[in-house]
Design a protein around this motif. Structure first.
Motif, PDB file in Angstrom:
ATOM      1  N   PRO A  18       0.810  -1.218   0.000  1.00 51.82           N
ATOM      2  CA  PRO A  18       0.000   0.000   0.000  1.00 51.82           C
ATOM      3  C   PRO A  18       0.851   1.279   0.000  1.00 51.82           C
ATOM      4  O   PRO A  18       0.505   2.250  -0.676  1.00 51.82           O
ATOM      5  N   ASP A  19       1.968   1.287   0.739  1.00 49.76           N
ATOM      6  CA  ASP A  19       2.837   2.464   0.761  1.00 49.76           C
ATOM      7  C   ASP A  19       3.428   2.756  -0.614  1.00 49.76           C
ATOM      8  O   ASP A  19       3.503   3.913  -1.037  1.00 49.76           O
ATOM      9  N   ALA A  20       3.867   1.718  -1.320  1.00 47.96           N
ATOM     10  CA  ALA A  20       4.431   1.902  -2.660  1.00 47.96           C
ATOM     11  C   ALA A  20       3.366   2.417  -3.619  1.00 47.96           C
ATOM     12  O   ALA A  20       3.624   3.321  -4.420  1.00 47.96           O
ATOM     13  N   ALA A  21       2.177   1.849  -3.547  1.00 46.40           N
ATOM     14  CA  ALA A  21       1.092   2.287  -4.434  1.00 46.40           C
ATOM     15  C   ALA A  21       0.728   3.742  -4.170  1.00 46.40           C
ATOM     16  O   ALA A  21       0.592   4.537  -5.105  1.00 46.40           O
ATOM     17  N   GLU A  22       0.604   4.093  -2.898  1.00 44.47           N
ATOM     18  CA  GLU A  22       0.236   5.467  -2.546  1.00 44.47           C
ATOM     19  C   GLU A  22       1.262   6.468  -3.062  1.00 44.47           C
ATOM     20  O   GLU A  22       0.917   7.503  -3.635  1.00 44.47           O
ATOM     21  N   GLU A  23       2.542   6.169  -2.863  1.00 45.21           N
ATOM     22  CA  GLU A  23       3.601   7.079  -3.307  1.00 45.21           C
ATOM     23  C   GLU A  23       3.639   7.180  -4.831  1.00 45.21           C
ATOM     24  O   GLU A  23       3.763   8.269  -5.387  1.00 45.21           O
ATOM     25  N   ALA A  24       3.545   6.048  -5.523  1.00 40.27           N
ATOM     26  CA  ALA A  24       3.587   6.063  -6.991  1.00 40.27           C
ATOM     27  C   ALA A  24       2.392   6.806  -7.573  1.00 40.27           C
ATOM     28  O   ALA A  24       2.540   7.580  -8.528  1.00 40.27           O
ATOM     29  N   ILE A  25       1.207   6.585  -7.011  1.00 48.12           N
ATOM     30  CA  ILE A  25       0.016   7.291  -7.499  1.00 48.12           C
ATOM     31  C   ILE A  25       0.168   8.789  -7.291  1.00 48.12           C
ATOM     32  O   ILE A  25      -0.161   9.589  -8.174  1.00 48.12           O
ATOM     33  N   SER A  26       0.702   9.189  -6.143  1.00 52.98           N
ATOM     34  CA  SER A  26       0.935  10.607  -5.878  1.00 52.98           C
ATOM     35  C   SER A  26       1.891  11.209  -6.907  1.00 52.98           C
ATOM     36  O   SER A  26       1.662  12.317  -7.418  1.00 52.98           O
ATOM     37  N   LEU A  27       2.947  10.479  -7.232  1.00 53.19           N
ATOM     38  CA  LEU A  27       3.905  10.964  -8.228  1.00 53.19           C
ATOM     39  C   LEU A  27       3.295  11.015  -9.620  1.00 53.19           C
ATOM     40  O   LEU A  27       3.535  11.964 -10.383  1.00 53.19           O
ATOM     41  N   LEU A  28       2.516  10.001  -9.978  1.00 55.33           N
ATOM     42  CA  LEU A  28       1.822   9.998 -11.274  1.00 55.33           C
ATOM     43  C   LEU A  28       0.900  11.205 -11.397  1.00 55.33           C
ATOM     44  O   LEU A  28       0.875  11.888 -12.426  1.00 55.33           O
ATOM     45  N   GLU A  29       0.121  11.447 -10.352  1.00 54.54           N
ATOM     46  CA  GLU A  29      -0.797  12.586 -10.364  1.00 54.54           C
ATOM     47  C   GLU A  29      -0.030  13.901 -10.438  1.00 54.54           C
ATOM     48  O   GLU A  29      -0.468  14.846 -11.090  1.00 54.54           O
ATOM     49  N   GLY A  30       1.125  13.961  -9.786  1.00 54.19           N
ATOM     50  CA  GLY A  30       1.968  15.146  -9.847  1.00 54.19           C
ATOM     51  C   GLY A  30       2.477  15.425 -11.248  1.00 54.19           C
ATOM     52  O   GLY A  30       2.792  16.566 -11.590  1.00 54.19           O
ATOM     53  N   GLU A  31       2.568  14.373 -12.061  1.00 60.90           N
ATOM     54  CA  GLU A  31       2.975  14.511 -13.469  1.00 60.90           C
ATOM     55  C   GLU A  31       1.768  14.687 -14.383  1.00 60.90           C
ATOM     56  O   GLU A  31       1.898  14.640 -15.603  1.00 60.90           O
ATOM     57  N   SER A  32       0.573  14.841 -13.801  1.00 58.67           N
ATOM     58  CA  SER A  32      -0.691  14.997 -14.547  1.00 58.67           C
ATOM     59  C   SER A  32      -0.978  13.804 -15.447  1.00 58.67           C
ATOM     60  O   SER A  32      -1.499  13.953 -16.549  1.00 58.67           O
ATOM     61  N   MET A  33      -0.629  12.607 -14.974  1.00 57.39           N
ATOM     62  CA  MET A  33      -0.883  11.389 -15.739  1.00 57.39           C
ATOM     63  C   MET A  33      -2.183  10.753 -15.251  1.00 57.39           C
ATOM     64  O   MET A  33      -2.487  10.794 -14.057  1.00 57.39           O
ATOM     65  N   ASP A  34      -2.937  10.176 -16.167  1.00 57.89           N
ATOM     66  CA  ASP A  34      -4.212   9.532 -15.859  1.00 57.89           C
ATOM     67  C   ASP A  34      -3.942   8.169 -15.220  1.00 57.89           C
ATOM     68  O   ASP A  34      -3.530   7.226 -15.897  1.00 57.89           O
ATOM     69  N   THR A  35      -4.177   8.038 -13.930  1.00 58.87           N
ATOM     70  CA  THR A  35      -3.853   6.807 -13.212  1.00 58.87           C
ATOM     71  C   THR A  35      -4.763   5.635 -13.584  1.00 58.87           C
ATOM     72  O   THR A  35      -4.485   4.504 -13.195  1.00 58.87           O
ATOM     73  N   ASP A  36      -5.824   5.893 -14.336  1.00 61.70           N
ATOM     74  CA  ASP A  36      -6.658   4.796 -14.829  1.00 61.70           C
ATOM     75  C   ASP A  36      -6.008   4.083 -16.009  1.00 61.70           C
ATOM     76  O   ASP A  36      -6.354   2.950 -16.318  1.00 61.70           O
ATOM     77  N   VAL A  37      -5.079   4.758 -16.684  1.00 59.07           N
ATOM     78  CA  VAL A  37      -4.421   4.197 -17.865  1.00 59.07           C
ATOM     79  C   VAL A  37      -2.914   4.095 -17.660  1.00 59.07           C
ATOM     80  O   VAL A  37      -2.297   3.088 -17.969  1.00 59.07           O
ATOM     81  N   ALA A  38      -2.314   5.138 -17.135  1.00 59.47           N
ATOM     82  CA  ALA A  38      -0.864   5.198 -16.935  1.00 59.47           C
ATOM     83  C   ALA A  38      -0.465   4.336 -15.749  1.00 59.47           C
ATOM     84  O   ALA A  38      -1.299   3.915 -14.955  1.00 59.47           O
ATOM     85  N   GLY A  39       0.831   4.079 -15.649  1.00 67.53           N
ATOM     86  CA  GLY A  39       1.302   3.278 -14.533  1.00 67.53           C
ATOM     87  C   GLY A  39       2.801   3.336 -14.370  1.00 67.53           C
ATOM     88  O   GLY A  39       3.508   4.039 -15.093  1.00 67.53           O
ATOM     89  N   LEU A  40       3.269   2.556 -13.427  1.00 70.89           N
ATOM     90  CA  LEU A  40       4.686   2.448 -13.126  1.00 70.89           C
ATOM     91  C   LEU A  40       5.252   1.239 -13.854  1.00 70.89           C
ATOM     92  O   LEU A  40       4.739   0.131 -13.713  1.00 70.89           O
ATOM     93  N   ARG A  41       6.282   1.460 -14.661  1.00 71.68           N
ATOM     94  CA  ARG A  41       6.962   0.352 -15.325  1.00 71.68           C
ATOM     95  C   ARG A  41       8.116  -0.095 -14.438  1.00 71.68           C
ATOM     96  O   ARG A  41       8.962   0.693 -14.046  1.00 71.68           O
ATOM     97  N   LEU A  42       8.119  -1.391 -14.122  1.00 71.50           N
ATOM     98  CA  LEU A  42       9.187  -2.012 -13.349  1.00 71.50           C
ATOM     99  C   LEU A  42       9.918  -2.955 -14.294  1.00 71.50           C
ATOM    100  O   LEU A  42       9.290  -3.807 -14.920  1.00 71.50           O
ATOM    101  N   PHE A  43      11.236  -2.791 -14.402  1.00 70.10           N
ATOM    102  CA  PHE A  43      11.988  -3.611 -15.356  1.00 70.10           C
ATOM    103  C   PHE A  43      13.359  -3.967 -14.808  1.00 70.10           C
ATOM    104  O   PHE A  43      13.820  -3.402 -13.828  1.00 70.10           O
ATOM    105  N   VAL A  44      13.980  -4.917 -15.471  1.00 70.30           N
ATOM    106  CA  VAL A  44      15.324  -5.369 -15.133  1.00 70.30           C
ATOM    107  C   VAL A  44      16.228  -5.036 -16.311  1.00 70.30           C
ATOM    108  O   VAL A  44      15.854  -5.222 -17.465  1.00 70.30           O
TER     109      VAL A  44
END
Length: 121
Positions: A18-44
């Motif tokens: 929950p902490d990771a989701a909350e922080e990432a959503i806050s950052l996404l919203e700060g970038e004016s990204m639509d959290t219903d479509v946009a997201g965090l890419r995790l890669f190696v």
């Protein structure tokens, strides 16, 4: 589109706290990204003193072959090659004065470097 949604299953994908989701959503919203479509890419990626390292960035939408994990309102996009290395990993966020940031706990890592930023499988 062959995007796989793993909403509700945690066995083969990435667990998001929950902490990771909350922080990432806050950052996404700060970038004016639509959290219903946009997201965090995790890669190696290749790199780091142990051979492989984690990478993260925001994307406006998933790629066709991504696995899409939806947890606590956050969409996480993982490409097939990266999923081979991080399947079952946990994405967490820790705040504080020192070491604040996102952290990946990867059960597939057989070793990691001293700083914890790179790993080997």
């Amino acid at each position: 589109m062959s995007t796989e949604s793993t909403t509700g299953t945690e066995d083969k994908a990435v667990v998001v706290t929950p902490d990771a989701a909350e922080e990432a959503i806050s950052l996404l919203e700060g970038e004016s990204m639509d959290t219903d479509v946009a997201g965090l890419r995790l890669f190696v990626q290749q790199g780091g003193c142990a051979g492989l390292s984690y990478g993260m960035r925001f994307d406006n939408e998933p790629e066709d072959d991504d696995t899409v994990v939806e947890r606590h309102g956050l969409r996480v996009f993982v490409d097939p090659a990266s999923l081979n290395y991080i399947s079952g990993a946990k994405l967490d966020y820790e705040g504080g004065l020192q070491g604040a940031g996102f952290h990946v706990e990867n059960p597939n890592a057989t070793s990691s470097c001293g700083c914890g930023e790179s790993f080997r499988t």
